[in-house]
Write a protein that holds these residues in place. Sequence first.
Motif, PDB file in Angstrom:
ATOM      1  N   SER A 187       0.581  -1.072   0.613  1.00 44.43           N
ATOM      2  CA  SER A 187       0.117  -0.097   0.520  1.00 44.43           C
ATOM      3  C   SER A 187       1.045   1.346   0.354  1.00 44.43           C
ATOM      4  O   SER A 187       1.991   1.022   0.875  1.00 44.43           O
ATOM      5  N   ILE A 188       0.206   2.128  -1.175  1.00 43.85           N
ATOM      6  CA  ILE A 188       1.050   3.948  -0.684  1.00 43.85           C
ATOM      7  C   ILE A 188      -0.203   4.474  -0.017  1.00 43.85           C
ATOM      8  O   ILE A 188      -1.004   4.417   0.202  1.00 43.85           O
ATOM      9  N   GLN A 189       0.417   5.098   1.763  1.00 45.66           N
ATOM     10  CA  GLN A 189      -0.362   6.353   2.157  1.00 45.66           C
ATOM     11  C   GLN A 189       0.070   7.024   2.380  1.00 45.66           C
ATOM     12  O   GLN A 189       0.701   7.652   2.089  1.00 45.66           O
ATOM     13  N   SER A 190      -0.628   7.966   3.376  1.00 40.73           N
ATOM     14  CA  SER A 190      -0.263   9.964   3.111  1.00 40.73           C
ATOM     15  C   SER A 190       1.007   9.590   3.626  1.00 40.73           C
ATOM     16  O   SER A 190       1.820  10.870   3.554  1.00 40.73           O
ATOM     17  N   ASP A 191       1.225   8.781   4.891  1.00 41.45           N
ATOM     18  CA  ASP A 191       2.690   8.902   5.485  1.00 41.45           C
ATOM     19  C   ASP A 191       3.918   8.394   4.829  1.00 41.45           C
ATOM     20  O   ASP A 191       5.344   7.921   5.607  1.00 41.45           O
TER      21      ASP A 191
END
Length: 307
Positions: free
Chosen positions: A111-115
């Motif tokens: 996953s690519i998340q905001s942080d």
Amino acid sequence: MKKLLLGLLFFVAIATQAQTYTIANTLKLGTVNQGTAHDSVLVRGVDKIVKFVPRSEFGGGGGSQDLQSVLDNGDVASGTISLLQGGSGSRADLYGHGLYFNNGYIDQNFSIQSDGIRGYNDAENRINKLLFSKITDGFANFYFPDKPSGTYTLATTDDIPTASVSFQAAYNGGRNFSGSNRINYTGTGALDRYLSSWSPDTFKAQDVLFNQSVGLDPTGLSYLDTNIGGGNAIDFRKTSGGYNSYKFPEKTEGTYILATLDDIKIGTTAPASSTATGVTGEIRVVSGYIYWCIATNTWIRASGTTF
């Protein structure tokens, strides 16, 4: 009578067009002709009345729509957006504050998340995170080392030894290095004016306070004083074969000045008289006599005999 009957039929026809029929049973059509992309569509309105709507009202010009057309009509949606790949089971889901990838196996996700970035193995409850959050101002760039093709393992700060490494340990790890001024030593306290540096071709000891230095290189030994823009050098190079050894004279404690060839005044021409021109210390050896200038323009001589 005939005119009265025709008028009655006309009235019934008009009344029939204005009526609404309620169909309580399931509507089935045995035969339906194929239409075109521009035909109108029958719809059931909120008032439960069947109406027709032109196909153009649905957008896309009456044909199939592409993703660009959909986004042009509106690029904001709520819920989960999922992209599926063929029969492989791979999928990408966009929801919340991240983009989630699954390779078809339910226990492996990325996953690519905001942080930052996360990798999951749900079956073994393992997660790796690469977080990009920053608590100080400014922008920082990080680059992977430029390596040849292969598989490498990144190191973290706790993999770097914090204890002091001895010079012997560094030597044992690899004693070759390249570049200039790669090993430097700066003195501390009363010796903070001194700097030693070691390059592949020169070892230099420097007094940074007085701008003086001594260097040792493959040609010999040199001294440099940048205050006066000059220095001295001893050249050890040899142009012929063999090995020579040179020793300092054995002297009592004191300060002495070395002599050079031009300081040794030995001539082969006899003075014309005892008051001939001469420099104190000058010596001449001629035909069995040794002439010695003991003072300016003052000569003495001694005869040489065998013994």
